[in-house]
Design an enzyme around this catalytic site. Structure first.
Site, PDB file in Angstrom:
ATOM      1  N   THR A 144      44.917 -22.635  13.241  1.00  0.00           N
ATOM      2  CA  THR A 144      44.223 -23.444  13.133  1.00  0.00           C
ATOM      3  C   THR A 144      43.277 -24.212  11.998  1.00  0.00           C
ATOM      4  O   THR A 144      43.502 -23.428  11.647  1.00  0.00           O
ATOM      5  CB  THR A 144      43.120 -23.695  14.496  1.00  0.00           C
ATOM      6  OG1 THR A 144      44.192 -23.323  15.795  1.00  0.00           O
ATOM      7  CG2 THR A 144      42.497 -24.633  14.877  1.00  0.00           C
ATOM      8  N   ARG A 172      47.317 -25.289  29.372  1.00  0.00           N
ATOM      9  CA  ARG A 172      46.195 -24.466  28.579  1.00  0.00           C
ATOM     10  C   ARG A 172      45.916 -25.183  27.352  1.00  0.00           C
ATOM     11  O   ARG A 172      46.381 -25.587  26.481  1.00  0.00           O
ATOM     12  CB  ARG A 172      46.707 -22.945  27.931  1.00  0.00           C
ATOM     13  CG  ARG A 172      45.532 -22.225  27.029  1.00  0.00           C
ATOM     14  CD  ARG A 172      46.162 -22.381  25.756  1.00  0.00           C
ATOM     15  NE  ARG A 172      44.709 -21.541  25.052  1.00  0.00           N
ATOM     16  CZ  ARG A 172      43.899 -21.491  23.812  1.00  0.00           C
ATOM     17  NH1 ARG A 172      44.716 -22.375  23.256  1.00  0.00           N
ATOM     18  NH2 ARG A 172      43.153 -21.285  23.433  1.00  0.00           N
ATOM     19  N   GLY A 174      42.924 -25.444  24.014  1.00  0.00           N
ATOM     20  CA  GLY A 174      41.311 -24.088  23.953  1.00  0.00           C
ATOM     21  C   GLY A 174      40.338 -24.736  23.185  1.00  0.00           C
ATOM     22  O   GLY A 174      39.949 -26.006  24.496  1.00  0.00           O
ATOM     23  N   THR A 195      38.072 -21.580  14.327  1.00  0.00           N
ATOM     24  CA  THR A 195      38.860 -21.279  14.300  1.00  0.00           C
ATOM     25  C   THR A 195      39.142 -19.795  15.765  1.00  0.00           C
ATOM     26  O   THR A 195      38.416 -19.771  14.927  1.00  0.00           O
ATOM     27  CB  THR A 195      40.211 -21.345  12.984  1.00  0.00           C
ATOM     28  OG1 THR A 195      40.972 -20.117  13.777  1.00  0.00           O
ATOM     29  CG2 THR A 195      39.693 -20.773  12.360  1.00  0.00           C
TER      30      THR A 195
HETATM   31  N1  ASP Z   1      41.191 -22.169  18.490  1.00  0.00           N
HETATM   32  C1  ASP Z   1      43.034 -22.094  18.917  1.00  0.00           C
HETATM   33  C2  ASP Z   1      42.935 -22.415  20.289  1.00  0.00           C
HETATM   34  O1  ASP Z   1      41.884 -21.070  20.781  1.00  0.00           O
HETATM   35  C3  ASP Z   1      43.240 -20.828  18.071  1.00  0.00           C
HETATM   36  C4  ASP Z   1      43.474 -20.985  16.726  1.00  0.00           C
HETATM   37  O2  ASP Z   1      42.355 -21.291  15.771  1.00  0.00           O
HETATM   38  O3  ASP Z   1      44.561 -20.368  15.951  1.00  0.00           O
HETATM   39  O4  ASP Z   1      43.113 -23.199  20.626  1.00  0.00           O
END
Ligand code: ASP
Length: 282
Positions: A144, A172, A174, A195
């Site tokens: 991310t 989904r 996040g 992230t």
């Molecule tokens: N935070 C992101 C999510 O869960 C994933 C990531 O940071 O790689 O959607």
């Protein structure tokens, strides 16, 4: 991340800071700075955002992103939006329109099409291979991207963009598009972008948790947010933050997290970057 991908992500981070800095110097606005930085990272295939976004279990790319303006707590976000290369720019259009804060799925596209955006193929060779090789287990694919900035007027901003977690269910959502979870900015406190595993981050509203503690020190706030996340959820994550006085805090509980910081040093633009160890006060 495997070493080759981590090196590419590190380089993208440094270029993103330069892109953000150029925009910040030109327009003077923190919002413009974070958008330029994140757009650059959305184009970087090594990162899990825009092109190179993690794929769903059906092999599609659905992205989440958000943008927050510290001056007035303006917030714009998109969730579960298919095939959008620069979702951070859609977030900006939502924030500027000011009618809603979060648009999801088809509704996000109805709005984005009106604003001149069109879908693009976000699947790259790496994500296609990952999908073939790793199906069907659910695994976390990091990468991310996020940016925080402070401008000369004392305004802060934060932006975050992601493909989410690898092999996620379609639909989904996040932490990234949820206010205070993946992104937060308030001129009275500072700005933060997170992230890591969204299902863990949102439980502690991590970006807001960090911002609330920024007055006590930027590094302390970042460390405290990561400590809280680890203790309460056992999840993995990282966070970047900036205070209204320019102090920067970065922390993560993973082995590496590419980051770069740009600021005015004694001899002009100064770039500080790393990946392996959270830096002390910056
Ligand atoms: N935070 C992101 C999510 O869960 C994933 C990531 O940071 O790689 O959607």
């Amino acid at each position: 991340m495997r070493p080759a991908r981590a090196a590419a992500a590190q380089m993208a981070c440094e270029e993103a800071v330069a892109a953000g800095w150029a925009e910040l110097s030109e327009s003077g606005s923190a919002i413009d700075g974070v958008i330029a930085a994140v757009r650059h990272l959305e184009d970087a295939e090594a990162c899990n955002a825009g092109r190179g976004a993690a794929l769903t279990e059906q092999g599609t790319a659905e992205v989440d992103a958000s943008l927050m303006r510290g001056q007035d707590l303006g917030f714009g976000a998109v969730a579960a939006m298919r095939d959008c290369r620069h979702p951070i720019s859609v977030c900006r259009a939502i924030l500027e329109e000011g009618r809603h804060a979060v648009l999801a799925g088809e509704g996000a596209w109805l709005f984005a099409r009106e604003r001149g955006f069109s879908p693009e193929d976000l699947i790259v060779e790496r994500t296609r291979r990952e999908l073939e090789a790793r199906r069907p287990e659910l695994s976390e694919e990091p990468g991310t991207v996020g940016a925080c900035a402070l401008d000369e007027y004392g305004d802060v901003a934060a932006a975050t963009s992601t493909g989410g977690v690898f092999f996620k269910r379609v639909g989904r959502v996040g932490d990234t598009p949820l206010c205070g979870c993946g992104t937060y900015a308030d001129n009275l406190l500072g700005a933060a972008s997170a992230t890591g595993l969204g299902e863990a981050i949102l439980k502690i509203t991590m970006a807001r948790y960090c911002c609330d503690r920024l007055p006590g020190g930027a590094s302390e706030a970042a460390c405290s947010a990561v400590r809280e996340l680890t203790a309460r959820t056992g999840g993995t994550a990282g966070i970047i933050a900036v205070r209204p006085d320019g102090q920067v805090g970065i922390d993560f509980n993973t082995k590496t997290m590419p980051f770069a910081v740009g600021r005015h040093g004694e001899s002009g633009f100064e770039l500080i970057s790393g990946a392996h160890a959270p830096p002390d006060d910056l």
